[in-house]
Design an enzyme around this catalytic site. Structure first.
Site, short mmCIF file in Angstrom:
data_model
loop_
_atom_site.label_atom_id
_atom_site.label_comp_id
_atom_site.label_asym_id
_atom_site.label_seq_id
_atom_site.Cartn_x
_atom_site.Cartn_y
_atom_site.Cartn_z
N TYR A 14 -0.13 6.89 20.57
CA TYR A 14 -0.82 6.55 21.82
C TYR A 14 -0.58 5.10 22.22
O TYR A 14 -0.72 4.75 23.38
CB TYR A 14 -2.32 6.82 21.68
N VAL A 15 -0.25 4.24 21.25
CA VAL A 15 0.06 2.85 21.58
C VAL A 15 1.57 2.65 21.72
O VAL A 15 2.06 2.15 22.74
CB VAL A 15 -0.53 1.89 20.53
N ASP A 36 9.77 7.36 14.81
CA ASP A 36 8.60 7.94 14.15
C ASP A 36 9.10 8.91 13.10
O ASP A 36 10.15 9.55 13.28
CB ASP A 36 7.72 8.67 15.19
N PRO A 95 -5.98 4.16 10.00
CA PRO A 95 -7.30 4.80 9.97
C PRO A 95 -8.18 4.26 8.84
O PRO A 95 -7.72 3.47 8.02
CB PRO A 95 -6.96 6.27 9.72
N CYS A 282 -10.61 4.30 17.69
CA CYS A 282 -10.68 2.92 17.21
C CYS A 282 -12.05 2.30 17.04
O CYS A 282 -12.27 1.58 16.06
CB CYS A 282 -9.83 2.05 18.12
N ARG A 352 -9.70 12.32 19.28
CA ARG A 352 -10.11 11.68 18.02
C ARG A 352 -11.51 11.08 18.17
O ARG A 352 -11.79 10.37 19.11
CB ARG A 352 -9.09 10.61 17.62
P1 NAD Z 1 -1.15 7.32 16.42
O1 NAD Z 1 -1.66 8.00 15.22
O2 NAD Z 1 -1.22 8.00 17.75
O3 NAD Z 1 0.40 6.91 16.21
C1 NAD Z 1 0.89 6.32 15.06
C2 NAD Z 1 2.26 6.92 14.76
O4 NAD Z 1 2.87 6.16 13.70
C3 NAD Z 1 2.22 8.36 14.28
O5 NAD Z 1 2.98 9.18 15.16
C4 NAD Z 1 2.84 8.31 12.87
O6 NAD Z 1 3.63 9.45 12.55
C5 NAD Z 1 3.69 7.07 12.95
N1 NAD Z 1 4.01 6.47 11.64
C6 NAD Z 1 3.15 6.16 10.64
N2 NAD Z 1 3.81 5.57 9.63
C7 NAD Z 1 5.12 5.51 9.99
C8 NAD Z 1 6.30 5.00 9.36
N3 NAD Z 1 6.23 4.41 8.18
N4 NAD Z 1 7.48 5.12 10.01
C9 NAD Z 1 7.54 5.70 11.23
N5 NAD Z 1 6.47 6.18 11.88
C10 NAD Z 1 5.25 6.09 11.27
O7 NAD Z 1 -1.91 5.93 16.49
P2 NAD Z 1 -2.22 5.05 17.80
O8 NAD Z 1 -3.43 5.58 18.51
O9 NAD Z 1 -0.96 4.84 18.55
O10 NAD Z 1 -2.68 3.68 17.12
C11 NAD Z 1 -1.74 2.86 16.46
C12 NAD Z 1 -2.40 1.53 16.16
O11 NAD Z 1 -2.77 0.88 17.40
C13 NAD Z 1 -3.70 1.62 15.36
O12 NAD Z 1 -3.77 0.50 14.52
C14 NAD Z 1 -4.79 1.51 16.42
O13 NAD Z 1 -5.97 0.94 15.90
C15 NAD Z 1 -4.17 0.57 17.41
N6 NAD Z 1 -4.63 0.72 18.80
C16 NAD Z 1 -4.82 1.98 19.32
C17 NAD Z 1 -5.21 2.12 20.65
C18 NAD Z 1 -5.42 3.48 21.26
O14 NAD Z 1 -5.87 3.53 22.39
N7 NAD Z 1 -5.10 4.56 20.60
C19 NAD Z 1 -5.38 0.98 21.45
C20 NAD Z 1 -5.16 -0.28 20.88
C21 NAD Z 1 -4.78 -0.39 19.56
C1 UGA Z 2 -10.98 1.01 23.49
C2 UGA Z 2 -10.95 -0.38 24.15
O1 UGA Z 2 -11.54 -0.28 25.45
C3 UGA Z 2 -9.54 -0.92 24.25
O2 UGA Z 2 -9.57 -2.25 24.77
C4 UGA Z 2 -8.90 -0.91 22.88
O3 UGA Z 2 -7.56 -1.34 22.96
C5 UGA Z 2 -8.94 0.49 22.30
O4 UGA Z 2 -10.33 0.94 22.24
C6 UGA Z 2 -8.43 0.57 20.90
O5 UGA Z 2 -8.35 -0.42 20.20
O6 UGA Z 2 -8.15 1.71 20.54
P1 UGA Z 2 -10.51 3.50 24.28
O7 UGA Z 2 -11.20 3.84 23.02
O8 UGA Z 2 -9.19 4.10 24.55
O9 UGA Z 2 -10.29 1.90 24.36
O10 UGA Z 2 -11.43 3.83 25.53
P2 UGA Z 2 -12.75 3.14 26.14
O11 UGA Z 2 -12.65 3.17 27.60
O12 UGA Z 2 -13.04 1.84 25.52
O13 UGA Z 2 -13.88 4.17 25.72
C7 UGA Z 2 -14.30 4.32 24.38
C8 UGA Z 2 -15.49 5.25 24.33
O14 UGA Z 2 -16.65 4.62 24.87
C9 UGA Z 2 -15.29 6.54 25.12
O15 UGA Z 2 -15.85 7.62 24.42
C10 UGA Z 2 -16.04 6.28 26.41
O16 UGA Z 2 -16.50 7.45 27.06
C11 UGA Z 2 -17.20 5.44 25.89
N1 UGA Z 2 -17.79 4.58 26.95
C12 UGA Z 2 -17.06 3.57 27.46
C13 UGA Z 2 -19.07 4.84 27.39
O17 UGA Z 2 -19.75 5.77 26.91
N2 UGA Z 2 -19.59 4.02 28.35
C14 UGA Z 2 -18.90 2.99 28.89
O18 UGA Z 2 -19.45 2.29 29.77
C15 UGA Z 2 -17.60 2.77 28.43
#
Ligand code: NAD
Ligand code: UGA
Length: 473
Positions: A14-15, A36, A95, A282, A352
């Site tokens: 997702y990132v 990946d 995680p 997260c 998630r």
């Molecule tokens: P995700 O689980 O969607 O993606 C991670 C990917 O990494 C998976 O597809 C996995 O197969 C791959 N991977 C793991 N180990 C590997 C390796 N050794 N070689 C190649 N591929 C490998 O996770 P995500 O939601 O993208 O989050 C990634 C990181 O970014 C986390 O630390 C999370 O906290 C942070 N983050 C997430 C969000 C969000 O909105 N999801 C926002 C900001 C920061």
């Molecule tokens: C959150 C942060 O907003 C991002 O800045 C950060 O990068 C990301 O986590 C991360 O590290 O994964 P995200 O979890 O994707 O982003 O979505 P949000 O919009 O923050 O919502 C998180 C949860 O809070 C959702 O379940 C949402 O419905 C809830 N929420 C949010 C509320 O119930 N009320 C609000 O006013 C805002």
């Protein structure tokens, strides 16, 4: 430091996927390979049918269409793309540990460590390694140690040529608005020690982000800022959710309270929407990690303070199920409840830590039948989240409990006793209450945990309405 021509991103999640798509779109002069180990995920990113991308984000498929196989590639060939890269982003999952020391709190860094080892083994020449994943403060130390030990033990020719710089560049995108967040970030944060490496990363962002929005810090402040940003955001949600219960008890209206306090510049109007509890991959894991770190440094009071944010979140989910049961005459066994929204928020297919998972499981436990509709979450995802197969019907056609996946709101509500709205997808605003109620069993309830229902219209059509944070109604 040479100009960056090739980027490799480890992790196509997702990132990694959306972030690299936007960089590719804004930097046509840079070739980006997102790698990946998950073959299925890579195949989905490469699928000609853009509806099958593994991540749903508004605006994403258009960028993929523009850039894929031009300067943006998705591959399982980790070795090749690490070898060729000038800059490597680590975007893998971090995680919460499920076993061993720190289980249930500390981050599991095994994927980070594996990535660092892969980089240590395959990288050639000068390589900038960028932490994109959210990490406990001081993780850069571990990555450095792994990379520099690879220099000591690697083949002679690598030892002479290789040089690593480590930067922290946490990602602040929110799902559902990821593309807009990436294209118009509030800030870009870069932590590091090596000025040239920082400049090289900054130069990439400067292709579309104004210089005054790019801030640089030391490594540890950058790593910690990411955890703290999420903790503060989650704290706001728990704060307003706690007040939603107080509003219900005191005939106040949580929306009006949020509006009134949010007009104070010092408080600010964003992130004050009461709801069924925060989900997403997260907030919970990052707060658990913060709690773990505080305890590690002997800061028990600080740890306890942040732990409360999670407790309120769990409480909010539980109290909603209780309330549904109470309103429906203390019994939902044998009744059908339509669940609208299964993703943790609107505009994403991500489930998630979705509050819907806990709430659906609790409702099923009470013996009701669920009819679940979400515009983007697929059937298999819900099966895996609930860990129960859909529809359990005996040989006489009697419903023994369970749930069904509905393809539309209309299908979902047929024969239902109640609707519970759990995420704020556009299509849940202004429902056609008259038509919907005609398909339901009377008396009918609508439980609105996202404040999307037009209460007067729903009541006029004959619904009993319960709306979160209102003295109901
Ligand atoms: P995700 O689980 O969607 O993606 C991670 C990917 O990494 C998976 O597809 C996995 O197969 C791959 N991977 C793991 N180990 C590997 C390796 N050794 N070689 C190649 N591929 C490998 O996770 P995500 O939601 O993208 O989050 C990634 C990181 O970014 C986390 O630390 C999370 O906290 C942070 N983050 C997430 C969000 C969000 O909105 N999801 C926002 C900001 C920061
Ligand atoms: C959150 C942060 O907003 C991002 O800045 C950060 O990068 C990301 O986590 C991360 O590290 O994964 P995200 O979890 O994707 O982003 O979505 P949000 O919009 O923050 O919502 C998180 C949860 O809070 C959702 O379940 C949402 O419905 C809830 N929420 C949010 C509320 O119930 N009320 C609000 O006013 C805002």
């Amino acid at each position: 430091m040479k100009a960056i021509k090739k980027i490799c991103c480890i992790g196509a999640g997702y990132v990694g996927g959306p972030t690299m798509s936007v960089i590719a779109d804004r930097c046509p002069h840079i070739t980006i390979n997102v790698v990946d180990t998950n073959k299925l995920r890579i195949n989905q990113w490469n699928d000609p049918d853009l509806e099958k991308l593994p991540v749903y984000e508004p605006g994403l498929k258009e960028i993929i269409q523009r850039c894929r196989n031009k300067n943006l590639f998705f591959s399982v060939n980790v070795q090749k793309h690490i070898e060729e890269a000038d800059m490597i982003f680590i975007s893998v999952n971090t995680p919460t540990k499920t076993k061993g020391i720190g289980a249930g709190k500390a981050s599991d860094l095994k994927w980070i460590e594996a990535s660092a080892r892969q980089i240590g083994k395959y990288a050639r020449g000068e390589t900038i390694v960028v932490e994109k994943s959210t990490l406990p403060v001081k993780t850069a130390e571990t990555i450095k140690e792994i990379l520099f030990s690879s220099l000591k033990s690697g083949p002679e020719k690598n030892r002479k040529l290789n040089k690593f710089c480590i930067l922290s560049n946490p990602e602040f995108l929110a799902e559902g608005t990821a593309i807009d967040d990436l294209e118009n970030p509030d800030r870009v944060l870069i932590g590091g020690e090596d000025e040239k490496a920082i400049e090289a990363l900054k130069a990439i962002y400067l292709n579309w982000v104004k210089g005054n929005k790019i801030i640089t810090t030391d490594l540890w402040s950058s790593e910690l800022s990411k955890l703290i940003a999420n903790a503060f955001l989650a704290q706001r949600v728990s704060s307003i959710n706690s007040i939603s219960a107080l509003c219900e008890a005191t005939q106040a209206n949580v929306n009006e309270v949020a509006n009134a306090i949010g007009m104070d510049k010092r408080i600010g109007k964003f992130f004050l929407n009461a709801g069924p509890g925060f989900g997403g991959s997260c907030f919970k894991k990052d707060i658990l990690n913060l709690v773990y770190i505080c305890n590690h440094y002997g800061l028990k009071e600080v740890a306890n303070y942040w732990e409360k944010v999670l407790e309120i979140n769990d409480w909010q989910k539980k109290r909603l199920t209780k309330l549904v049961v109470e309103k429906m005459f203390g019994n939902i066994s044998g009744k059908t409840i339509t669940v609208l929204g299964f993703a943790f928020k609107s505009n994403t297919n991500d489930t998630r830590e979705s509050p819907a998972i806990t709430i659906c499981k609790d409702l099923l436990e009470e013996g009701c039948f669920l009819s679940i509709f979400d515009p983007k979450v697929r059937l298999n995802q819900i099966i895996s989240d609930l860990d129960i197969n859909p529809i359990t019907i005996d040989s006489n056609g009697n419903n023994l409990g369970g749930w069904q996946y509905a393809n539309s709101i209309d299908d979902a509500v047929k024969g239902s006793d109640a609707i519970i709205i759990l995420s704020d997808w556009r299509e849940f605003y202004n429902l056609d209450y008259k038509t919907i109620i005609s398909k339901m069993r009377k008396p009918c309830w609508i439980f609105d945990t996202r404040n999307v229902v037009d209460i007067n219209a729903a009541k006029k059509s004959g619904f009993n309405v319960w709306s979160l944070g209102r003295s109901n109604l």
